[in-house]
Motif scaffolding. Structure first.
Motif, PDB file in Angstrom:
ATOM      1  N   ILE A 431       0.861  -1.182   0.000  1.00  0.00           N
ATOM      2  CA  ILE A 431       0.000   0.000   0.000  1.00  0.00           C
ATOM      3  C   ILE A 431       0.896   1.231   0.000  1.00  0.00           C
ATOM      4  N   PHE A 432       0.761   2.055  -1.038  1.00  0.00           N
ATOM      5  CA  PHE A 432       1.622   3.225  -1.170  1.00  0.00           C
ATOM      6  C   PHE A 432       0.782   4.446  -1.542  1.00  0.00           C
ATOM      7  N   PRO A 433       1.313   5.645  -1.292  1.00  0.00           N
ATOM      8  CA  PRO A 433       0.588   6.868  -1.678  1.00  0.00           C
ATOM      9  C   PRO A 433       0.412   6.926  -3.188  1.00  0.00           C
ATOM     10  N   PRO A 434      -0.564   7.695  -3.671  1.00  0.00           N
ATOM     11  CA  PRO A 434      -0.700   7.876  -5.114  1.00  0.00           C
ATOM     12  C   PRO A 434       0.611   8.366  -5.728  1.00  0.00           C
ATOM     13  N   SER A 435       0.996   7.776  -6.826  1.00  0.00           N
ATOM     14  CA  SER A 435       2.240   8.157  -7.501  1.00  0.00           C
ATOM     15  C   SER A 435       2.047   8.029  -9.002  1.00  0.00           C
ATOM     16  N   ALA A 436       2.953   8.599  -9.764  1.00  0.00           N
ATOM     17  CA  ALA A 436       2.850   8.555 -11.230  1.00  0.00           C
ATOM     18  C   ALA A 436       3.139   7.163 -11.769  1.00  0.00           C
ATOM     19  N   THR A 437       3.789   6.316 -10.960  1.00  0.00           N
ATOM     20  CA  THR A 437       4.131   4.963 -11.399  1.00  0.00           C
ATOM     21  C   THR A 437       3.105   3.966 -10.857  1.00  0.00           C
ATOM     22  N   LEU A 438       2.588   3.149 -11.748  1.00  0.00           N
ATOM     23  CA  LEU A 438       1.591   2.140 -11.386  1.00  0.00           C
ATOM     24  C   LEU A 438       2.189   0.740 -11.493  1.00  0.00           C
ATOM     25  N   HIS A 439       1.746  -0.148 -10.606  1.00  0.00           N
ATOM     26  CA  HIS A 439       2.138  -1.554 -10.648  1.00  0.00           C
ATOM     27  C   HIS A 439       1.007  -2.344 -11.296  1.00  0.00           C
ATOM     28  N   LEU A 440       1.329  -3.105 -12.323  1.00  0.00           N
ATOM     29  CA  LEU A 440       0.341  -3.917 -13.034  1.00  0.00           C
ATOM     30  C   LEU A 440       0.608  -5.391 -12.760  1.00  0.00           C
ATOM     31  N   SER A 441      -0.446  -6.153 -12.534  1.00  0.00           N
ATOM     32  CA  SER A 441      -0.293  -7.597 -12.323  1.00  0.00           C
ATOM     33  C   SER A 441      -1.437  -8.343 -13.004  1.00  0.00           C
ATOM     34  N   ASN A 442      -1.298  -9.668 -13.024  1.00  0.00           N
ATOM     35  CA  ASN A 442      -2.276 -10.527 -13.698  1.00  0.00           C
ATOM     36  C   ASN A 442      -2.354 -10.194 -15.198  1.00  0.00           C
ATOM     37  N   ILE A 443      -1.173  -9.941 -15.779  1.00  0.00           N
ATOM     38  CA  ILE A 443      -1.102  -9.564 -17.199  1.00  0.00           C
ATOM     39  C   ILE A 443      -1.103 -10.835 -18.051  1.00  0.00           C
ATOM     40  N   PRO A 444      -1.996 -10.947 -19.028  1.00  0.00           N
ATOM     41  CA  PRO A 444      -1.935 -12.080 -19.953  1.00  0.00           C
ATOM     42  C   PRO A 444      -0.804 -11.867 -20.959  1.00  0.00           C
TER      43      PRO A 444
END
Length: 511
Positions: A431-444
């Motif tokens: 859990i992190f503050p809003p930031s310009a970098t996003l973490h993506l998971s469950n990518i096909p």
């Protein structure tokens, strides 16, 4: 011990006579070579203010230090190395490079004693040895080790900050190990960090040894502690960001809340602020872990210490938030559910019928409400800076049967999209503050270009992208935090085909 000191002092006096009146460093080094090797090292001409940690640091780069005896009145010390080989290496090194402590040269020679027979149960000495040895690495340079163990200042990073952590929470925890003099808090690389100064370097070492890697609250708010290269902190203001406990008269600074009388009293009192919050007993206040603390009271106290929450009657303890200054043309219950769901499991959302720029959001509990408020208040959503506060409502009411409220109220109690419904879920640790970098998971199986196009179509500019090694996860960097918030709202749970839904969260990393 007294007899040992007397014998050692006789040895020192013989060494002094051997050295005579000569002040030349060459003659002193010659006497070092003439003495028979021993794993006990005799150190002379120590500065009056030299500490045990600084003496131990002289030996650390050469091997394990197993004991120390300091003779303060004589400005001398005896250092016992783990092996005779380590002692020989140390003495050989210092015959060519004169060691210094606090900018003063000190002189080293073998002792006539083969070991130090001090009381091995001396807890303070053993604690110092253990703490100072903890900073040693095989590649440690003599001056680097000496600098580290001489510093009373710690650098603290909080990982997985699920609950707010404030200056006063840190003071409570670290004061168990000695007098905390100054604290400065700041955010760097989207992480909450702090510099904390003890009155004595030994206290800093003991605190690092005991607290590094510990969680302030259960499964989150992990302490990462290193020694700072600074030896003194310069604090200009006493407020919720910095504090000099030795100078209560310092101003609060422009635009900062002044030091609250309750906090001022806390700074002079060893009792915990957390222990004074209703619902937390005094015996709970001394524990680092949340299982010994009421999480609600801990989070509420942390927020209160930061000047964000009034605790009178514990208003807002229901976990209902009031969000205002929304873009009423764009906002929907689903968009609020998705954004606030990053910080807790949203149960219900109601956009107010007569004031559509405001909404009530009911979280699972007040801890999650505190967390969402601390991270999302002041962020931009659909081009407007939103305000998030605790509501006096205990729950969000559903519309009466048969009443059409135009879809402004939604019940998400049974939503499969709750991130935190599984106890011990890894989501608690990310859990992190809003930031310009996003973490993506469950990518096909898709390409980088596919994902860049998807996120560009959400209305933002993709600045950088990086797949993880397994290509099931990735980082994507938007040009602003607002764009990242918009992309998360639009694309979290996006169906990528074959019923695979993309997972999106804020990241602490940069690309």
């Amino acid at each position: 011990l007294d007899a040992l000191c007397a014998n050692l002092q006789c040895g020192e006096q013989r060494a002094e006579r051997l050295n005579g009146a000569s002040n030349g460093s060459d003659s002193k080094k010659l006497r070092v070579e003439e003495a028979p090797p021993s794993r006990v090292i005799h150190i002379r001409k120590l500065p009056n203010e030299a500490s045990e940690t600084e003496v131990i640091a002289l030996g650390l780069p050469f091997g394990k230090v197993t004991n120390i005896l300091t003779l303060k009145g004589k400005n001398q010390a005896f250092l016992e190395m783990g092996t005779e080989e380590a002692a020989i290496t140390m003495v050989n090194y210092y015959t060519t490079v004169t060691p210094h402590i606090r900018n003063a040269p000190v002189f080293i020679q073998y002792s006539n004693h083969k070991e130090l027979k001090t009381d091995a149960t001396n807890q303070r000495t053993q604690a110092v040895l253990q703490a100072v040895s903890a900073v040693q690495s095989p590649s440690s340079d003599v001056q680097d080790v000496l600098a580290a163990v001489s510093s009373p200042v710690l650098r603290i990073i909080i990982d997985n900050m699920f609950y707010p952590v404030t200056l006063d929470v840190l003071q409570q925890i670290f004061s168990k190990f000695g007098t905390v003099m100054k604290i400065i808090t700041f955010t760097k690389n989207n992480q909450f960090q702090a510099l904390l100064q003890f009155s004595d370097p030994t206290n800093a070492h003991q605190a690092k040894l005991a607290l590094d890697g510990q969680n302030i609250y259960n499964s989150c708010c992990t302490l990462r502690i290193d020694f700072s290269k600074l030896v003194n902190l310069n604090v200009k203001y006493n407020n919720d960001k910095s504090r000099d406990y030795t100078r209560p008269e310092l101003p609060a600074g422009d635009g900062q809340p002044a030091l609250d009388p309750t906090v001022a009293a806390f700074s002079k009192d060893s009792n915990s602020l957390l222990g004074k919050i209703p619902g937390t007993s005094r015996r709970h206040s001394s524990s680092l872990l949340v299982r010994a603390l009421n999480p609600l009271s801990a989070a509420a106290a942390a927020a209160a210490a930061a000047g964000r929450v009034a605790l009178a009657g514990q208003a807002g303890s229901s976990g209902v938030l009031l969000v205002s200054n929304l873009n009423e043309e764009m906002v929907t219950p689903q968009s609020l559910f998705t954004l606030f769901g990053v910080y807790g499991d949203v149960q219900r959302v109601k956009i107010l019928y007569n004031k559509k720029d405001s909404a009530l959001i009911q979280m699972s509990d007040s801890n999650q409400a505190q967390l969402a408020m601390s991270h999302l208040n002041g962020q931009k959503m659909y081009g407007k800076i939103i305000r998030v506060t605790l509501s006096k409502h205990q729950t969000v009411a559903l519309p009466r049967d048969g009443l059409d409220d135009q879809g402004l109220t939604k019940d998400y109690a049974n939503s499969p999209l709750h991130r935190f419904k599984k106890p011990g879920s890894k989501n608690f640790q990310n859990i992190f503050p809003p930031s310009a970098t996003l973490h993506l998971s469950n990518i096909p199986y898709v390409t980088e270009d596919d994902l860049r196009l998807l996120f560009s179509n959400a209305g933002g500019t993709v600045k950088a992208f990086k797949f993880f090694q397994d290509r099931k996860m990735a980082l994507i960097q938007m040009s602003t935090v607002e764009e990242a918030i918009q992309a998360l709202i639009d694309l979290h749970n996006y169906n990528m085909g074959a019923n695979q839904h993309l997972r999106v969260s804020f990241s602490k990393s940069t690309i």
